[in-house]
Design a protein around this motif. Structure first.
Motif, PDB file in Angstrom:
ATOM      1  N   ASP A  46     -86.930 -34.713 -33.333  1.00 38.55           N
ATOM      2  CA  ASP A  46     -87.706 -35.951 -33.443  1.00 38.55           C
ATOM      3  C   ASP A  46     -87.481 -36.641 -34.793  1.00 38.55           C
ATOM      4  OD1 ASP A  46     -89.495 -37.989 -32.840  1.00 38.55           O
ATOM      5  OD2 ASP A  46     -91.253 -36.834 -33.479  1.00 38.55           O
ATOM      6  N   VAL A  47     -86.211 -36.777 -35.161  1.00 40.11           N
ATOM      7  CA  VAL A  47     -85.856 -37.481 -36.391  1.00 40.11           C
ATOM      8  C   VAL A  47     -84.831 -38.559 -36.060  1.00 40.11           C
ATOM      9  CG1 VAL A  47     -86.355 -35.523 -37.886  1.00 40.11           C
ATOM     10  CG2 VAL A  47     -84.034 -35.819 -36.990  1.00 40.11           C
ATOM     11  N   LEU A  48     -84.659 -39.477 -36.985  1.00 39.92           N
ATOM     12  CA  LEU A  48     -83.695 -40.563 -36.856  1.00 39.92           C
ATOM     13  C   LEU A  48     -82.510 -40.278 -37.775  1.00 39.92           C
ATOM     14  CD1 LEU A  48     -86.310 -43.442 -37.155  1.00 39.92           C
ATOM     15  CD2 LEU A  48     -85.330 -42.543 -35.034  1.00 39.92           C
ATOM     16  N   ILE A  49     -81.417 -40.991 -37.532  1.00 41.78           N
ATOM     17  CA  ILE A  49     -80.291 -40.895 -38.448  1.00 41.78           C
ATOM     18  C   ILE A  49     -79.710 -42.276 -38.724  1.00 41.78           C
ATOM     19  CG2 ILE A  49     -78.614 -40.399 -36.599  1.00 41.78           C
ATOM     20  CD1 ILE A  49     -77.175 -38.619 -38.787  1.00 41.78           C
ATOM     21  N   ALA A  50     -79.461 -42.515 -40.003  1.00 40.01           N
ATOM     22  CA  ALA A  50     -78.730 -43.703 -40.447  1.00 40.01           C
ATOM     23  C   ALA A  50     -77.518 -43.178 -41.209  1.00 40.01           C
ATOM     24  CB  ALA A  50     -79.598 -44.584 -41.338  1.00 40.01           C
ATOM     25  N   PRO A  51     -76.439 -42.834 -40.521  1.00 36.67           N
ATOM     26  CA  PRO A  51     -75.325 -42.143 -41.178  1.00 36.67           C
ATOM     27  C   PRO A  51     -74.755 -42.943 -42.341  1.00 36.67           C
ATOM     28  CG  PRO A  51     -74.685 -42.978 -39.015  1.00 36.67           C
ATOM     29  CD  PRO A  51     -76.162 -43.120 -39.106  1.00 36.67           C
ATOM     30  N   HIS A  52     -74.387 -42.234 -43.391  1.00 34.79           N
ATOM     31  CA  HIS A  52     -73.827 -42.897 -44.564  1.00 34.79           C
ATOM     32  C   HIS A  52     -72.421 -43.373 -44.240  1.00 34.79           C
ATOM     33  CE1 HIS A  52     -73.604 -44.336 -48.516  1.00 34.79           C
ATOM     34  NE2 HIS A  52     -74.452 -43.494 -49.065  1.00 34.79           N
ATOM     35  N   ALA A  53     -72.293 -44.688 -44.119  1.00 37.59           N
ATOM     36  CA  ALA A  53     -71.027 -45.271 -43.676  1.00 37.59           C
ATOM     37  C   ALA A  53     -69.957 -45.265 -44.748  1.00 37.59           C
ATOM     38  CB  ALA A  53     -71.261 -46.697 -43.183  1.00 37.59           C
ATOM     39  N   LYS A  54     -70.315 -44.896 -45.984  1.00 38.26           N
ATOM     40  CA  LYS A  54     -69.285 -44.793 -47.012  1.00 38.26           C
ATOM     41  C   LYS A  54     -68.260 -43.725 -46.670  1.00 38.26           C
ATOM     42  CE  LYS A  54     -71.363 -41.310 -50.042  1.00 38.26           C
ATOM     43  NZ  LYS A  54     -70.378 -40.249 -49.694  1.00 38.26           N
ATOM     44  N   THR A  55     -68.639 -42.760 -45.827  1.00 37.75           N
ATOM     45  CA  THR A  55     -67.709 -41.699 -45.450  1.00 37.75           C
ATOM     46  C   THR A  55     -66.447 -42.274 -44.837  1.00 37.75           C
ATOM     47  OG1 THR A  55     -69.509 -40.133 -45.077  1.00 37.75           O
ATOM     48  CG2 THR A  55     -67.399 -39.644 -44.010  1.00 37.75           C
ATOM     49  N   THR A  56     -66.614 -43.159 -43.865  1.00 35.85           N
ATOM     50  CA  THR A  56     -65.457 -43.675 -43.130  1.00 35.85           C
ATOM     51  C   THR A  56     -65.158 -45.132 -43.439  1.00 35.85           C
ATOM     52  OG1 THR A  56     -66.729 -44.478 -41.219  1.00 35.85           O
ATOM     53  CG2 THR A  56     -66.080 -42.153 -41.219  1.00 35.85           C
ATOM     54  N   MET A  57     -66.150 -45.906 -43.811  1.00 36.15           N
ATOM     55  CA  MET A  57     -66.023 -47.363 -43.976  1.00 36.15           C
ATOM     56  C   MET A  57     -65.273 -47.981 -42.792  1.00 36.15           C
ATOM     57  SD  MET A  57     -67.785 -48.373 -46.470  1.00 36.15           S
ATOM     58  CE  MET A  57     -67.235 -50.075 -46.451  1.00 36.15           C
ATOM     59  N   SER A  58     -65.615 -47.512 -41.611  1.00 40.45           N
ATOM     60  CA  SER A  58     -64.935 -47.966 -40.401  1.00 40.45           C
ATOM     61  C   SER A  58     -65.946 -48.535 -39.419  1.00 40.45           C
ATOM     62  CB  SER A  58     -64.181 -46.809 -39.746  1.00 40.45           C
ATOM     63  OG  SER A  58     -63.674 -47.196 -38.479  1.00 40.45           O
ATOM     64  N   PRO A  59     -65.957 -49.847 -39.202  1.00 38.96           N
ATOM     65  CA  PRO A  59     -66.864 -50.411 -38.196  1.00 38.96           C
ATOM     66  C   PRO A  59     -66.682 -49.798 -36.814  1.00 38.96           C
ATOM     67  CG  PRO A  59     -66.024 -52.157 -39.600  1.00 38.96           C
ATOM     68  CD  PRO A  59     -65.256 -50.910 -39.961  1.00 38.96           C
ATOM     69  N   ALA A  60     -65.454 -49.450 -36.456  1.00 42.10           N
ATOM     70  CA  ALA A  60     -65.229 -48.875 -35.129  1.00 42.10           C
ATOM     71  C   ALA A  60     -65.917 -47.523 -34.988  1.00 42.10           C
ATOM     72  CB  ALA A  60     -63.731 -48.734 -34.869  1.00 42.10           C
ATOM     73  N   LEU A  61     -65.857 -46.697 -36.027  1.00 38.98           N
ATOM     74  CA  LEU A  61     -66.518 -45.392 -35.961  1.00 38.98           C
ATOM     75  C   LEU A  61     -68.032 -45.532 -36.074  1.00 38.98           C
ATOM     76  CD1 LEU A  61     -64.029 -43.235 -38.057  1.00 38.98           C
ATOM     77  CD2 LEU A  61     -64.323 -43.262 -35.562  1.00 38.98           C
ATOM     78  N   VAL A  62     -68.501 -46.449 -36.897  1.00 36.22           N
ATOM     79  CA  VAL A  62     -69.940 -46.698 -36.987  1.00 36.22           C
ATOM     80  C   VAL A  62     -70.477 -47.199 -35.649  1.00 36.22           C
ATOM     81  CG1 VAL A  62     -71.632 -48.295 -37.978  1.00 36.22           C
ATOM     82  CG2 VAL A  62     -70.140 -46.975 -39.476  1.00 36.22           C
ATOM     83  N   GLU A  63     -69.710 -48.024 -34.959  1.00 36.07           N
ATOM     84  CA  GLU A  63     -70.135 -48.485 -33.644  1.00 36.07           C
ATOM     85  C   GLU A  63     -70.363 -47.309 -32.695  1.00 36.07           C
ATOM     86  OE1 GLU A  63     -68.572 -51.452 -30.032  1.00 36.07           O
ATOM     87  OE2 GLU A  63     -67.394 -51.208 -31.869  1.00 36.07           O
ATOM     88  N   ARG A  64     -69.501 -46.296 -32.782  1.00 39.22           N
ATOM     89  CA  ARG A  64     -69.687 -45.115 -31.942  1.00 39.22           C
ATOM     90  C   ARG A  64     -70.941 -44.341 -32.356  1.00 39.22           C
ATOM     91  NH1 ARG A  64     -64.088 -42.044 -30.629  1.00 39.22           N
ATOM     92  NH2 ARG A  64     -65.612 -40.848 -29.415  1.00 39.22           N
ATOM     93  N   GLN A  65     -71.217 -44.280 -33.656  1.00 44.64           N
ATOM     94  CA  GLN A  65     -72.426 -43.594 -34.106  1.00 44.64           C
ATOM     95  C   GLN A  65     -73.680 -44.324 -33.633  1.00 44.64           C
ATOM     96  OE1 GLN A  65     -70.798 -43.523 -38.229  1.00 44.64           O
ATOM     97  NE2 GLN A  65     -71.442 -41.378 -38.259  1.00 44.64           N
ATOM     98  N   LEU A  66     -73.660 -45.647 -33.686  1.00 44.77           N
ATOM     99  CA  LEU A  66     -74.796 -46.416 -33.200  1.00 44.77           C
ATOM    100  C   LEU A  66     -74.958 -46.252 -31.690  1.00 44.77           C
ATOM    101  CD1 LEU A  66     -74.263 -49.647 -35.309  1.00 44.77           C
ATOM    102  CD2 LEU A  66     -76.131 -48.016 -35.574  1.00 44.77           C
ATOM    103  N   ALA A  67     -73.844 -46.236 -30.975  1.00 50.86           N
ATOM    104  CA  ALA A  67     -73.912 -46.050 -29.523  1.00 50.86           C
ATOM    105  C   ALA A  67     -74.468 -44.675 -29.166  1.00 50.86           C
ATOM    106  CB  ALA A  67     -72.523 -46.237 -28.911  1.00 50.86           C
ATOM    107  N   ALA A  68     -74.286 -43.709 -30.067  1.00 52.09           N
ATOM    108  CA  ALA A  68     -74.823 -42.364 -29.846  1.00 52.09           C
ATOM    109  C   ALA A  68     -76.257 -42.222 -30.329  1.00 52.09           C
ATOM    110  CB  ALA A  68     -73.938 -41.331 -30.539  1.00 52.09           C
ATOM    111  N   GLY A  69     -76.887 -43.351 -30.690  1.00 50.29           N
ATOM    112  CA  GLY A  69     -78.310 -43.323 -30.994  1.00 50.29           C
ATOM    113  C   GLY A  69     -78.692 -43.476 -32.444  1.00 50.29           C
ATOM    114  N   ALA A  70     -77.742 -43.729 -33.350  1.00 57.63           N
ATOM    115  CA  ALA A  70     -78.097 -43.893 -34.758  1.00 57.63           C
ATOM    116  C   ALA A  70     -79.072 -45.057 -34.930  1.00 57.63           C
ATOM    117  CB  ALA A  70     -76.846 -44.125 -35.603  1.00 57.63           C
TER     118      ALA A  70
END
Length: 413
Positions: free
Chosen positions: A62-86
């Motif tokens: 029962d927690v949320l995640i806002a992944p640190h995008a500095k890891t990849t700096m990739s909108p395409a990968l962040v889009e996948r993280q958001l689609a997975a519920g970020a």
């Protein structure tokens, strides 16, 4: 648009002006002579598994995640993280925020104070253009609060109040208040300022020092325990929302301790816990293989990021020279780890090879007598701390288990 096409500026890729959307249809194989080496790769099956692991972990606790995008700096990968519920994404500064604002991300946590005039004007303009945009900023001093309040007054009263979180820190660490009294003082300054709204607390525990991993975990738990007392204090004083106040911690090594402190051991009104791990997406062969709370579980995370290089020379008995160095692969946490060798189209796992030193473009490898390694062989280098491999590549191929290239993702460092 140049970014939509593969060009000569994209390291390792074949020439030909292929549209990025059509990379997966080219029939390329990463290791069969289509690509120039060295080359980086993302393994699709590992990315997908790691996304599921974090999605399920967050749902279970029962927690949320806002992944640190500095890891990849990739909108395409962040889009996948958001689609997975970020819940949103985290960035370190406004320059990084710009990348994801341009990609349409609607909730961004900037995990540092923002004090630059150009940065503040830019974010103000973004919020004015899109009233639904949520940008959260950190404050750890009355002076920072005053700067944000002055900017809010200059912007006029037609914008929603700027959401801010108080950053908590520890002695010898980076930013953050160091005492409960200081946190209360900053909170009071926010409440007295026009145009600001205090929504929660934030901290970063990933660099808490200690002689070994066990001691670091103990000290992290102590830091989080103190942070919980600060949160209770501000809630009791009515300085945070009575329900749904945000608390955000969690690098990639200790997020289980964050869950323990702010979910399992928490007593009081409902709070929202936002983790910020970024490296869970790719995991690694070194730092996070040792420290991730996911390591050792079933199913385990998989390292998704690797760099392949050719054996250029065997100049001495027991030594090989690879054509990849610190310009190509992370070296800040550990030296790369050779994990596989490919010869004549066949790949085999390998143990015993050790990178002993790197130059800009070369890696020196110790080769034991029982390991066969020849000039022209390809060596897979496992990565430790993926952030500093991503930042060396502007276009990264995504591969299947047999190294057919199925896609490619851009980075914007």
């Amino acid at each position: 648009m140049t970014d939509a096409v593969v060009t000569w500026r994209d390291r390792a890729f074949p020439d030909g002006g292929v549209p990025l959307a059509e990379v997966g249809a080219q029939g390329w194989n990463l290791l069969n002579g289509d690509f120039h080496l060295p080359v980086v790769a993302l393994r699709e099956n590992a990315i997908e598994r790691n996304l599921r692991l974090m999605r399920d972990y967050c749902a279970r606790h029962d927690v949320l995640i806002a992944p640190h995008a500095k890891t990849t700096m990739s909108p395409a990968l962040v889009e996948r993280q958001l689609a997975a519920g970020a819940w949103g994404v985290t960035v370190a500064n406004v320059q990084q925020a710009r990348v994801f604002l341009m990609a349409g991300v609607q909730r961004i946590l900037i995990a540092n104070p923002v004090v630059g005039p150009a940065d503040l004007r830019y974010l103000e303009a973004c919020r004015r253009a899109d009233p639904d945009l949520q940008v959260l900023m950190l404050v750890d001093s009355v002076e920072t609060v005053s700067m944000l309040a002055d900017r809010a007054v200059a912007a006029g009263g037609d914008l929603r109040p700027q959401a801010v979180m108080i950053e908590l820190g520890y002695s010898g660490g980076r930013g953050g208040v160091r005492s409960t009294e200081e946190a209360v003082r900053v909170a009071r300054a926010v409440h007295e300022a026009d145009g600001l709204q205090l929504v929660g607390l934030e901290g970063y525990e990933g660099l808490v020092p200690g002689a070994d991993f066990d001691e670091r975990r103990r000290r992290v738990a102590e830091f989080l325990g103190w942070s919980a007392t600060v949160l209770h204090d501000l809630l009791d004083r009515g300085m945070l929302p009575a329900r749904g106040a945000l608390v955000s911690f969690g690098g990639s090594s200790y997020f289980d301790l964050v869950v323990t402190q702010f979910r399992e051991a928490w007593r009081g009104q409902r709070i929202e816990v936002v983790l910020r791990s970024g490296c869970y997406l790719t995991h690694d062969h070194g730092l996070y293989a040792r420290t991730s709370p996911f390591s050792g579980q079933v199913p385990a995370p998989l390292p998704a990021l690797e760099v392949w290089a050719e054996v250029l020379s065997r100049p001495d008995p027991g030594r090989a020279i690879l054509g990849a160095g610190r310009r190509d692969v992370s070296t800040d946490a550990d030296l790369p780890l050779p994990v596989a060798v490919r010869r004549d189209g066949h790949t085999r796992p390998v143990a015993g090879l050790q990178v002993t030193a790197v130059n800009d473009q070369h890696a020196m490898v110790a080769v034991p007598e029982n390991v066969s390694l020849e000039v022209g062989d390809l060596v897979c280098l496992g990565v430790s701390h993926p952030c500093t491999t991503f930042d060396k590549w502007r276009l990264i191929p995504v591969v299947a288990d047999t190294y057919e290239v199925t896609d490619a993702v851009r980075t914007y460092f």
